[in-house]
Scaffold this active site. Structure first.
Site, short mmCIF file in Angstrom:
data_model
loop_
_atom_site.label_atom_id
_atom_site.label_comp_id
_atom_site.label_asym_id
_atom_site.label_seq_id
_atom_site.Cartn_x
_atom_site.Cartn_y
_atom_site.Cartn_z
CD GLU A 46 3.08 5.55 50.27
OE1 GLU A 46 3.87 6.51 50.30
OE2 GLU A 46 1.90 5.67 49.88
CD GLU A 58 0.96 16.97 49.40
OE1 GLU A 58 0.93 15.74 49.56
OE2 GLU A 58 1.39 17.52 48.36
CB THR A 83 -2.54 11.31 55.06
OG1 THR A 83 -1.67 12.39 54.73
CG2 THR A 83 -1.91 9.99 54.68
CG ASP A 140 3.90 14.58 55.94
OD1 ASP A 140 4.09 13.54 56.58
OD2 ASP A 140 3.94 14.62 54.69
NE ARG A 149 0.10 5.39 47.69
CZ ARG A 149 0.79 5.85 46.65
NH1 ARG A 149 0.34 5.68 45.44
NH2 ARG A 149 1.96 6.45 46.83
#
Length: 637
Positions: free
Chosen positions: A259, A526, A612, A392, A263
């Site tokens: 994360e 998504e 992502t 994913d 981010r």
């Protein structure tokens, strides 16, 4: 040798004293030798080792060599959950891409992870010392990346000809509506939660959460590029000022490596590439260095949690047998390659290339990549395969690594198309009603469930269609369209026209959630992400229409007085909000909607790939940058 006889000293007495001196000197010499040798076995003696070891000495190298070797090699070189987004709805906690972590699981992690923490402690201390050694090198090379040269290598201006405005008034109106949604979400975050990680819009306060290791301002860093491309410059400047004055990277808490990377590092990198502000570049590099100790494992596969202050790392308590998660250690490549690009320090790229090396070495069941891997043994822990949670973005980063390398990373290309072939052979299914979906694979047994997170795969398969076997191009575009259609169906079959967290294809149900625990929607991006890619690839107007359906549903069911909130049940019109405005709603959902209603030259796919978290990172055109350097040298001569 002739000894002169001293007055009053007999020859025998003089010989005795010389003998005693010889023994004493021998003892002293041995003591010094012993102390000197001991320095090489102390955990904090890295610098002394470097002084006395020859730079040409060949050191043993393993697939997860620690940072001492990394730095030594750098000095030798010339300078150049489910993996859902946190806690279960209704608890008011941040939703991460990881499975829910209960208090019990946290305690288990703290207890079970202590041994792993101890294992990495000494390596982390060494890492902290060695990283200081190349600080000076990085400062000396702070001008190695020339932003103007980089801009000259872009095929199109980042913001397009007219900031992405289209020739169609209806589309422009829709685009302006998305911009208004972003401003509304941002203004309420600033009013009630400034400096916190996310906004709680119902209670009008901020939320910090436990994913970021004490870092703050996740919504600010996540929003920098969205604000900039939308032309919200007052808001962007407020965000930039906060980063400059208040983003403190010297935190001392447990952080998700994944994360923080997608981010914070991703957000800072994209802000730098869009604006050229050195502030963002410096912050990204500083934070990137703090993540390096997580790689100090026997295999080089990083652990999922890191203390940003001490550098100690451990695996998630809920992860099977202390394993690392495919979608976490596999979603570092884009950012770490760019950290090397901006710092001229190879250590970042080496870390992620080591991960590739190990994955290529180990056997894949039926060509598939299971979700859990031991960072100690380098073996798969469970044979659970998912294109949704836990797996994913690993696949996403393979094709995007190839594209970001200006299509020179042949290894990434081979891994991606090999994985896609295995996915088609084992996971892609067709429902009785004709819907194409991605099932999950559990040791050879299919679970006919598809998560919202897996809906990114329509866009992924679409952007990879051109670079596979030429005869399969149309097949890949058709598959991408079919999966995107299925995900759209999961939205239209709900009462709110928003999609559930997961939907199933069994017991007579198709593309619907038949479990209460799967019915929530937390502002996820998504499905809209795939709409955006499919629009750019096909220009089929249905994708813009589907995006507008999502805008209307968000406005009707998720917009509240002071921001946007997820909902607990997409199958009821009785609103039950979860009181959380996710930072990824600002970074991804609204950005992808804005791009969907913009001209294709706004962040053109010819120049940019999105990490992502939807942070745009530029394609690295080495030949162009090298030509610029050569030309500059010629002029100076």
């Amino acid at each position: 040798m002739v000894f002169r006889k001293l007055p009053g000293v007999s020859a025998s007495g003089m010989g005795l004293r010389l003998s005693q001196k010889f023994v004493f000197l021998l003892f002293l010499s041995g003591l010094v030798t012993l102390c000197f040798g001991a320095l090489f076995f102390l955990p904090d003696s890295v610098r002394l080792k470097r002084i006395f070891l020859s730079k040409t000495e060949v050191q043993p190298v393993t697939v997860g060599s620690g940072s001492e070797n990394d730095v030594r090699e750098h000095l030798k070189r010339p300078k150049e959950p489910e993996h859902t987004r946190g806690m279960t709805p209704g608890k008011g906690e941040t939703k991460s891409r990881k499975p829910p972590v209960s208090n019990e699981a946290t305690e288990e992690r703290l207890a079970g992870g202590k041994a792993q923490e101890d294992l990495t402690l000494s390596m982390s201390k060494a890492d902290a010392l060695t990283e200081r050694v190349f600080d000076a090198d990085q400062e000396a090379n702070s001008d190695t990346f020339n932003f103007k040269k980089f801009q000259g290598c872009l095929l199109k201006p980042a913001l397009g000809r007219d900031s992405g405005s289209t020739a169609d008034p209806k589309t422009n109106d829709r685009r302006e509506k998305v911009k208004e949604m972003m401003k509304f979400a941002w203004d309420n975050y600033k009013r009630y939660a400034w400096g916190k990680n996310e906004l709680r819009p119902l209670t009008k306060n901020g939320h910090l959460g436990n994913m970021f290791g004490g870092l703050r301002g996740a919504s600010i860093v996540d929003s920098l590029d969205t604000l900039y491309i939308m032309g919200l410059m007052d808001e962007y400047n407020d965000a930039k000022e906060w980063v400059q004055t208040s983003l403190d990277l010297n935190s001392n808490g447990e952080a998700s490596l994944f994360e923080v990377n997608i981010r914070y590092v991703g957000g800072l990198l994209s802000a730098y590439y869009l604006t050229g502000e050195e502030l963002f570049r410096n912050k990204a590099l500083e934070l990137g260095e703090k993540l390096l100790p997580a790689f100090n494992t026997p295999t080089g596969i990083p652990r999922g949690v890191i203390n940003l202050g001490s550098g100690t790392s451990w695996s998630w308590g809920w992860a099977s047998a202390g394993s690392s998660i495919l979608a976490e250690f596999g979603t570092l490549h884009l950012e770490f390659v760019h950290l090397t690009e901006l710092s001229n320090n190879p250590v970042f790229k080496e870390k992620v290339m080591n991960i590739r090396k190990l994955l290529n070495k180990i056997e894949k069941p039926h060509g598939l990549y299971p979700n859990f891997l031991s960072p100690v043994s380098g073996n798969w822990v469970q044979h659970h395969v998912s294109i949704g949670g836990l797996g994913d973005s690993f696949y996403e980063y393979l094709i995007k690594s190839y594209l970001m390398s200006d299509k020179t990373d042949e290894e990434a290309k081979k891994m991606y198309y090999g994985a896609l072939e295995a996915i088609e052979a084992n996971l892609v299914q067709k429902s009785p009603g004709g819907l194409t979906y991605m099932a999950e694979w559990r040791g050879g047994i299919l679970d006919h469930k598809m998560g919202h997170l897996a809906c990114f795969s329509g866009g992924m398969i679409g952007i990879g269609a051109d670079d596979g076997a030429p005869e399969k191009r149309q097949h890949y575009l058709d598959l991408a369209a079919e999966i995107t259609h299925t995900c759209h169906e999961s939205y239209t079959r709900s009462t709110t026209r928003l999609g559930p967290e997961a939907f199933r294809f069994d017991s007579g149900a198709e593309a619907t959630a038949n479990r209460l625990s799967d019915r929530y929607y937390i502002l996820r991006p998504e499905v809209i992400e795939s709409y955006m890619y499919m629009w750019r690839l096909t220009h089929d107007p249905k994708y813009r229409d589907w995006g507008w359906e999502a805008v209307e549903a968000l406005e009707q069911h998720c917009r509240v007085e002071s921001g946007f909130s997820g909902i607990r049940d997409v199958y009821t019109l009785t609103a039950s909000h979860d009181n959380m405005q996710q930072s990824f709603f600002l970074s991804e959902t609204l950005k992808y909607l804005y791009l969907l209603f913009s001209d294709d030259d706004l962040l053109s796919l010819e120049d940019w790939v999105f990490n992502t978290e939807a942070h745009p990172l530029p394609i690295i055109r080495k030949s162009c940058l090298q030509d610029e350097v050569t030309e500059e040298k010629t002029v100076s001569e």
